[in-house]
Design a protein around this motif. Structure first.
Motif, short mmCIF file in Angstrom:
data_model
loop_
_atom_site.label_atom_id
_atom_site.label_comp_id
_atom_site.label_asym_id
_atom_site.label_seq_id
_atom_site.Cartn_x
_atom_site.Cartn_y
_atom_site.Cartn_z
N THR A 97 -87.94 -4.70 -13.77
CA THR A 97 -87.77 -5.62 -14.91
C THR A 97 -86.45 -6.38 -14.85
OG1 THR A 97 -86.79 -3.88 -16.31
CG2 THR A 97 -89.18 -4.18 -16.40
N VAL A 98 -85.38 -5.77 -14.33
CA VAL A 98 -84.08 -6.46 -14.30
C VAL A 98 -84.12 -7.72 -13.43
CG1 VAL A 98 -81.67 -6.27 -13.59
CG2 VAL A 98 -82.73 -4.45 -14.93
N PRO A 99 -84.51 -7.62 -12.14
CA PRO A 99 -84.60 -8.87 -11.36
C PRO A 99 -85.67 -9.82 -11.89
CG PRO A 99 -85.45 -7.00 -10.09
CD PRO A 99 -84.79 -6.43 -11.31
N GLY A 142 -84.40 -13.36 -12.81
CA GLY A 142 -85.03 -14.40 -12.00
C GLY A 142 -85.83 -15.37 -12.85
N GLY A 143 -86.53 -14.86 -13.87
CA GLY A 143 -87.31 -15.73 -14.75
C GLY A 143 -86.44 -16.69 -15.53
N PHE A 144 -85.34 -16.19 -16.08
CA PHE A 144 -84.44 -17.07 -16.83
C PHE A 144 -83.78 -18.10 -15.90
CE2 PHE A 144 -84.87 -14.13 -20.32
CZ PHE A 144 -84.58 -14.89 -21.43
N THR A 145 -83.46 -17.67 -14.68
CA THR A 145 -82.88 -18.61 -13.71
C THR A 145 -83.85 -19.74 -13.41
OG1 THR A 145 -81.56 -16.85 -12.68
CG2 THR A 145 -81.95 -18.83 -11.37
N TYR A 187 -80.02 -6.80 -21.83
CA TYR A 187 -79.55 -5.63 -22.59
C TYR A 187 -80.37 -5.45 -23.86
CZ TYR A 187 -75.40 -5.37 -19.60
OH TYR A 187 -74.56 -5.24 -18.53
N TYR A 188 -80.70 -6.57 -24.52
CA TYR A 188 -81.52 -6.51 -25.73
C TYR A 188 -82.94 -6.08 -25.38
CZ TYR A 188 -84.19 -8.04 -29.78
OH TYR A 188 -85.04 -8.08 -30.86
N LEU A 189 -83.50 -6.65 -24.34
CA LEU A 189 -84.87 -6.33 -23.97
C LEU A 189 -85.00 -4.87 -23.54
CD1 LEU A 189 -85.83 -9.54 -21.94
CD2 LEU A 189 -86.37 -9.00 -24.32
N TYR A 190 -83.94 -4.31 -22.99
CA TYR A 190 -83.98 -2.91 -22.56
C TYR A 190 -83.87 -1.96 -23.74
CZ TYR A 190 -82.29 1.54 -20.74
OH TYR A 190 -82.13 2.88 -20.48
N ALA A 191 -82.89 -2.21 -24.63
CA ALA A 191 -82.63 -1.26 -25.72
C ALA A 191 -83.46 -1.55 -26.96
CB ALA A 191 -81.15 -1.29 -26.09
N LEU A 234 -88.20 -2.23 -20.44
CA LEU A 234 -88.38 -3.15 -21.57
C LEU A 234 -88.81 -2.35 -22.80
CD1 LEU A 234 -90.32 -6.07 -19.84
CD2 LEU A 234 -87.87 -5.99 -20.35
N TYR A 235 -88.25 -2.75 -23.96
CA TYR A 235 -88.61 -2.11 -25.22
C TYR A 235 -88.81 -3.21 -26.25
CZ TYR A 235 -88.49 1.30 -29.03
OH TYR A 235 -88.81 2.10 -30.11
N LEU A 236 -90.07 -3.56 -26.49
CA LEU A 236 -90.38 -4.70 -27.35
C LEU A 236 -91.26 -4.26 -28.52
CD1 LEU A 236 -91.24 -7.28 -24.53
CD2 LEU A 236 -89.07 -7.00 -25.73
N PHE A 237 -90.89 -4.73 -29.72
CA PHE A 237 -91.67 -4.45 -30.93
C PHE A 237 -91.89 -2.95 -31.13
CE2 PHE A 237 -93.17 -8.50 -29.08
CZ PHE A 237 -92.61 -9.37 -30.02
N GLY A 238 -90.86 -2.17 -30.79
CA GLY A 238 -90.92 -0.74 -31.02
C GLY A 238 -91.72 0.03 -29.98
#
Length: 420
Positions: free
Chosen positions: A323-325, A329-332, A279-283, A309-313
């Motif tokens: 990006t969701v899977p 999947g990466g965190f898993t 949720y953070y990485l998306y918004a 993904l929305y990173l560093f503006g």
């Protein structure tokens, strides 16, 4: 001692909860009333976000109203399930789960499939209820199948049915249909033991036991019926050896050595973290999640091909569908690797300091630490948009209660050993 509660009482509890769940599902299909109650205003979002613009990828969120069906599902039902599993264990959950109840309808109606076998001497055909063979692919790999269903469900939440009522209703109805189909094809609680995507979550939080679970040698099977004369009868058909319904702790210690157990428990921690971090990485901010803006996305389906993904503006030009899977999947994978590494280091430490801890005890203690950590992490987020609407003193009591109960569970569970 929750196992002592009469089955007749629990039957009515199951009926009531199942009815309430079906009403919520029906509200996802037709609900002309609740949007008027949830129209966005100063009182309908947490106070710290009331006077600010909720940014989603640098733009103000414009949602005006939402339906209570999705809010109740994600903000009340799911957190309550996790709380029940850790605090009261399988003794309560396995007897009140609406999906388990619905999966048993074919059995109650006498519609279960029967397999045919031939008696050697007489040559006569006999029939018996079908069961999953422990040597079959499903019997060996059901834990991975259940975790896969859970992974797909969490990805589906973010992509399709966090706020989309129709998709959520269809997903829940499909799950109910699958549960009843499995209830027809196989005997006992085969759906719960081999298919249900909540089964890994149930095992993680309720094994070796919940905080207020009975001692293993005092409980009895959760699979029961009430005879016409009012007496209870055990209906176990041995659909799974070392079943959680009979002895959750024995089932836990027996499965501890299996590779699937470490994959599910370590992987689950990463899956939960990845789910909320997405949720953070998306918004690009946490306000998007904690304000509850995600449940008011009337256009959720329209975002699956937009940047995920929305990173560093800056937007990352990868669709949300990918990006969701990828994030979950990466965190898993990272969590699983860290868990196995922790086991390895703990064994080295045990040998160097002559602690003489067995591999089972080391794995059990690391499992316990992981579960304690992920439970408290989960409740930092789960239901939080609703909790933030409450007065501060209620929020403090809520947080204190969660930490207190989980700490008591941690102390009780960490000291468990197989011979106990």
């Amino acid at each position: 001692m929750l196992f002592r509660i009469p089955e007749r009482w629990m039957h009515w509890v199951r009926c009531l909860l199942t009815f309430a769940w079906l009403v919520i599902i029906a509200s996802l299909l037709y609900d002309p009333w609740t949007p008027a109650l949830t129209k966005l205003n100063q009182a309908s979002i947490p106070q710290q976000f009331a006077n600010s613009c909720i940014h989603v990828q640098g733009k103000c969120f414009s949602g005006q109203s939402y339906f209570l069906g999705t809010t109740l599902m994600w903000g009340v039902i799911v957190p309550a399930t996790i709380f029940i599993l850790l605090v009261f264990g399988h003794e309560l959950w396995r007897r009140i789960c609406p999906l388990s109840f619905l999966s048993q309808i074919p059995r109650a109606l006498g519609w279960q499939r029967q397999s045919q076998w031939q008696k050697a001497k007489a040559g006569k055909l006999h029939y018996k209820l079908a069961k999953v063979s422990p040597k079959s692919w499903l019997g060996k790999n059901y834990a991975y199948l259940q975790f896969g269903w859970l992974f797909i469900g969490l990805c589906g939440r973010i992509l399709f049915f966090d706020a989309d009522r129709l998709f959520l209703a269809l997903w829940l109805l499909l799950t109910i249909a699958l549960a009843m189909t499995v209830g027809y094809l196989y005997s006992g609680k085969t759906w719960c033991n081999y298919f249900c995507p909540m089964a890994p979550v149930e095992k993680i939080y309720s094994q070796p036991s919940g905080l207020f679970s009975s001692q293993a040698n005092m409980s009895k099977s959760m699979c029961r019926i009430v005879l016409p004369e009012g007496k209870e009868q055990i209906t176990c058909v041995a659909c799974q050896n070392f079943c959680i319904d009979i002895d959750a702790e024995s089932a836990y210690w027996e499965s501890l050595k299996k590779p699937a157990e470490s994959f599910v428990r370590y992987g689950y921690g990463g899956l939960v973290i990845g789910f909320f971090v997405d949720y953070y990485l998306y918004a690009g901010n946490w306000e998007y999640y904690f304000s509850g803006a995600w449940v008011r996305q009337s256009h959720q389906m329209g975002t699956i091909l937009s940047p995920g993904l929305y990173l560093f503006g800056h937007q990352i030009d990868l669709p949300k569908l990918i990006t969701v899977p990828m994030v979950l999947g990466g965190f898993t994978a990272i969590s699983y690797i860290l868990g196995r590494l922790a086991e390895k280091q703990a064994k080295i430490y045990s040998r160097r300091h002559n602690l003489y801890l067995s591999s089972d005890i080391i794995r059990h203690r690391i499992f316990t630490i992981f579960t304690f950590g992920i439970f408290n992490f989960f409740f930092i987020f789960a239901g939080r948009p609703l909790i933030l609407l409450a007065p501060l003193w209620i929020q403090y009591i809520y947080n204190l209660l969660l930490v207190l109960l989980s700490t008591m569970w941690f102390y009780k569970t960490l000291l468990r050993r197989p011979h106990l």
